[in-house]
Write a protein that holds these residues in place. Structure first.
Motif, mmCIF file in Angstrom:
data_model
loop_
_atom_site.group_PDB
_atom_site.id
_atom_site.type_symbol
_atom_site.label_atom_id
_atom_site.label_comp_id
_atom_site.label_asym_id
_atom_site.label_seq_id
_atom_site.Cartn_x
_atom_site.Cartn_y
_atom_site.Cartn_z
ATOM 1 N N UNK A 159 7.616 -3.849 0.710
ATOM 2 C CA UNK A 159 7.686 -2.547 0.036
ATOM 3 C C UNK A 159 9.121 -2.039 0.040
ATOM 4 N N UNK A 160 9.785 -2.204 1.166
ATOM 5 C CA UNK A 160 11.201 -1.804 1.233
ATOM 6 C C UNK A 160 12.043 -2.610 0.249
ATOM 7 N N UNK A 161 11.753 -3.913 0.129
ATOM 8 C CA UNK A 161 12.488 -4.759 -0.820
ATOM 9 C C UNK A 161 12.243 -4.297 -2.251
ATOM 10 N N UNK A 162 11.026 -3.871 -2.555
ATOM 11 C CA UNK A 162 10.724 -3.330 -3.885
ATOM 12 C C UNK A 162 11.538 -2.068 -4.149
ATOM 13 N N UNK A 163 11.568 -1.176 -3.161
ATOM 14 C CA UNK A 163 12.285 0.088 -3.337
ATOM 15 C C UNK A 163 13.792 -0.125 -3.431
ATOM 16 N N UNK B 186 0.881 -0.831 -5.869
ATOM 17 C CA UNK B 186 1.241 -1.401 -4.581
ATOM 18 C C UNK B 186 0.525 -0.678 -3.443
ATOM 19 N N UNK B 187 -0.012 -1.490 -2.518
ATOM 20 C CA UNK B 187 -0.569 -0.975 -1.273
ATOM 21 C C UNK B 187 0.128 -1.692 -0.121
ATOM 22 N N UNK C 160 11.928 -13.047 -4.502
ATOM 23 C CA UNK C 160 10.769 -12.742 -3.661
ATOM 24 C C UNK C 160 11.062 -11.600 -2.680
ATOM 25 N N UNK C 161 12.325 -11.185 -2.599
ATOM 26 C CA UNK C 161 12.664 -10.029 -1.774
ATOM 27 C C UNK C 161 13.171 -10.356 -0.391
ATOM 28 N N UNK D 237 7.993 0.068 -12.465
ATOM 29 C CA UNK D 237 7.921 1.129 -13.468
ATOM 30 C C UNK D 237 8.139 2.513 -12.874
ATOM 31 N N UNK D 238 7.571 2.738 -11.694
ATOM 32 C CA UNK D 238 7.623 4.092 -11.133
ATOM 33 C C UNK D 238 7.721 4.043 -9.627
ATOM 34 N N UNK D 239 8.595 4.849 -9.097
ATOM 35 C CA UNK D 239 8.707 5.014 -7.647
ATOM 36 C C UNK D 239 8.702 6.503 -7.349
#
Length: 201
Positions: free
Chosen positions: A17-21, A97-98, A134-135, A194-196
């Motif tokens: 999740x941190x890698x996504x953000x 995301x969960x 993959x982050x 798309x959205x954070x």
């Protein structure tokens, strides 16, 4: 009239999740839905004394794939359905995301991904660039030589020279020791965020 776009929940670890953000993660590899193709030694499907070798998957239509076997006796082993539907959707659809620490439906936290591409491939076929997507985390960089060191998710005291090796340590941490070496078939899903809403510290 508004077109309804399907959204499906997908779990991620807190690290991912941190890698996504942070914008590092634009791809995820998953085995869900491919269990019947991954459950045999050497990925060969036994039939009496013989074995059917699964060569690749072809896309029938968006989100639907067919397993192709190398065997002159027939298209696939009797009793095995070669057609599989991706449980994560198809390009253009979305993933909510969960993770274990956040509820995606809480008002303060939203993370929405749009699928841009899906492939069915062997895990070990991943490239350096795809492994980075993959982050995985870079923990060392030398500006003079452009050398990069990547996080070893199994041993924090060491690092990996190649991004692929770092990704395989992450896979083993998530799925069990030695699982990357079994080289399973996976969905390789590419996406864009798309959205954070909200941040993780």
């Amino acid at each position: 009239m508004k077109t309804h776009i399907k959204e499906r929940p997908i779990p991620f670890s807190a690290d991912m999740v941190r890698a996504l953000l942070q914008g590092w993660k634009t791809q995820t590899s998953r085995t869900r839905g491919l269990e019947r193709f991954n459950g045999w030694p050497d990925r060969k499907i036994p039939l009496g004394e013989d074995a059917w070798e699964l060569c690749h998957f072809t896309k029938e239509e968006p989100g639907i794939w067919r397993a192709i076997f190398q065997d002159p006796r027939g298209e696939c082993p009797p009793g095995l359905d070669p057609v599989v539907k991706c449980p994560y959707g198809k390009p253009g659809e979305r993933l909510c995301v969960r993770d274990p620490f956040f509820n995606v439906y809480d008002d303060w936290f939203r993370l929405l991904l749009e699928i841009t591409d899906i492939e069915v491939r062997k895990l070990q076929s991943i490239t350096e660039e795809e492994a980075m997507a993959e982050g995985i985390e870079s923990i060392f960089y030398d500006e003079e030589t452009s050398s990069t060191g990547w996080k070893n998710y199994l041993d924090p005291e060491s690092m990996c020279i190649r991004a692929r090796d770092s990704f395989f340590t992450l896979w083993d941490r998530l799925h069990g020791a030695g699982e990357a070496e079994t080289d399973p078939w996976v969905w390789m899903i590419k996406f864009k965020v798309l959205k954070v809403k909200g941040t993780i510290k």
